[in-house]
Design a protein around this motif. Sequence first.
Motif, PDB file in Angstrom:
ATOM      1  N   PRO A 148       0.859  -1.091   0.096  1.00 41.56           N
ATOM      2  CA  PRO A 148      -0.064   0.023  -0.012  1.00 41.56           C
ATOM      3  C   PRO A 148       0.931   1.193   0.086  1.00 41.56           C
ATOM      4  N   TRP A 149       0.247   2.502  -0.620  1.00 40.45           N
ATOM      5  CA  TRP A 149       1.125   3.534  -0.692  1.00 40.45           C
ATOM      6  C   TRP A 149       1.501   4.236   0.794  1.00 40.45           C
ATOM      7  N   GLU A 150       0.897   3.826   1.704  1.00 44.09           N
ATOM      8  CA  GLU A 150       1.231   4.509   3.027  1.00 44.09           C
ATOM      9  C   GLU A 150       2.175   3.593   3.588  1.00 44.09           C
ATOM     10  N   ARG A 151       2.764   2.479   3.060  1.00 38.95           N
ATOM     11  CA  ARG A 151       3.399   1.638   3.632  1.00 38.95           C
ATOM     12  C   ARG A 151       4.981   1.987   2.716  1.00 38.95           C
ATOM     13  N   VAL A 152       4.903   2.914   1.712  1.00 40.64           N
ATOM     14  CA  VAL A 152       6.123   3.328   0.894  1.00 40.64           C
ATOM     15  C   VAL A 152       6.839   4.540   1.453  1.00 40.64           C
ATOM     16  N   LEU A 153       8.126   4.202   1.600  1.00 38.48           N
ATOM     17  CA  LEU A 153       9.045   5.530   2.253  1.00 38.48           C
ATOM     18  C   LEU A 153       9.552   6.192   1.219  1.00 38.48           C
ATOM     19  N   THR A 154      10.253   5.526   0.287  1.00 33.38           N
ATOM     20  CA  THR A 154      10.929   6.277  -0.890  1.00 33.38           C
ATOM     21  C   THR A 154      10.285   5.459  -2.203  1.00 33.38           C
ATOM     22  N   TYR A 155      10.048   6.184  -3.318  1.00 30.56           N
ATOM     23  CA  TYR A 155       9.916   5.426  -4.609  1.00 30.56           C
ATOM     24  C   TYR A 155      10.447   6.276  -5.831  1.00 30.56           C
TER      25      TYR A 155
END
Length: 486
Positions: free
Chosen positions: A259-266
Amino acid sequence: MTRSGQEYLASLRDGREVWLDGERVQDVTRHAAFRNTAASIARLYDLAHDSEYTQRLTVGGVHRAFAVPRSYEDLLARRTAYKVWAESSFGFLGRTPDCMAGGAAGFAAVPNLFTTDTFDGADNVLAWHRRLAEGDLYPTLTLTNPQTDRTRAACEQEEDDLVVRVVAEKDGGVVVRGAKMIGTAGVFGNEVIVGTIEPLAPQDVEQALCFSLPVGTPGLKFVSRTSYEGRARSVFDNPLSSRFDENDALLVCEDVFVPWERVLTYRNVDTTFRMWWQTPAYVNFVHQSATRFWTKLEFLTGIAILLTKANNTYQLPQVTQVIGGLMGKVAQAKAFVLAAEASYEEVDGGRGGVMPGREISLAQRIMAGELYPQAVQDIKLLAGGGIIQLPASAEDLLHPELGPLVRKYIRSPGHGAEDRIKLLKLAWDALGSEFAGRHEQYERFYHGAPHIYLMQQVWEGNTDSCESLARACLDGYSLGEETADR
């Protein structure tokens, strides 16, 4: 509020996919290869939750490792907490929950670093740190790419899913596929952070991400190395490996949804690398590991003292000299911790609190990688052949026919056979077993390969001051200058 050990153990029964010897492990808290180590970690939680050490281990209802230190005194308090947990496993559990907890606090100290033109992870980082701290969760990490073709970039390997990468983007998040290696203690964690601590090539955009997921997330697969705990005969025969085998595992992501809320960098090569080095995260790792390393050397030196006393050689001058050398190594390990704290630096102009001094912290990696094999070698020489000629198991001592023979021949003045065998088996487990071999290799490469951290020491250290001092001497005299009063 911190969790109890039983609450921690219950959290591991989440359907996580752990594989060992070709079979899926149904419950790491009950399996013979993992249960004792899980219980040892549970004891750490009990120490923080309700014991005489609770006030040393916690602040504001959370473990001190999660707190962002604001002063020199806060650094000392955090190190005291690290020391309590390190002593509980005699330094043999390296990636305990306080390790990545310190990393999370390091990210939270500089959240603006995670705001980029490709993705804004600042709020996610703060929410992640808060979730870990308030839930007293065990965060683990896998940051190393598989050792495939190191001459090629991550995106240029023979197969496109050898390194974790994004394979699809959806409204609610991304789908990732690939692997990371050396997931130390990953099978015992609650969440695993997947990232890259080594530099990526500019074209490695699909591999440039960092995220954190619950260990039980569908599609996450942990492939365990040999379990030394599983091979242990008993605690008496294998006192360390039977209780403190934190395990290492290959992490495989099989089309895992993040999920996006679990992504720190992308999709940002620069930030995915800098998040470890331009926040206090990595230096916080070193603070925890250096405290543990100091504790581990104390323990090994204690074994050396007990061995030589049992062999009645402790007072021999040549033996005393070796013990003195080991005590010097303990003092060096301690000195690096104290010096890093004393040379603390402000983070983000003071807005992010303080962290241990970077130059001393990074130099500790050089010292530890060189010192540990030396200490092990010194103690092996002191131990002699006694640690080789040992009964196969405690059963020999209990056998009606063999017991009297063992008790007669494996003893020394003032040290009965049972006590002597107990000590020698502890020494072998620490120095010569397969478990011990893993620890020697682990300490050599705990902070990466020497060719990397030695070069980094040049980049991070103050080479200008060294050069200036030498230049001042050169500039202080000239050709033909006479010495005074020849």
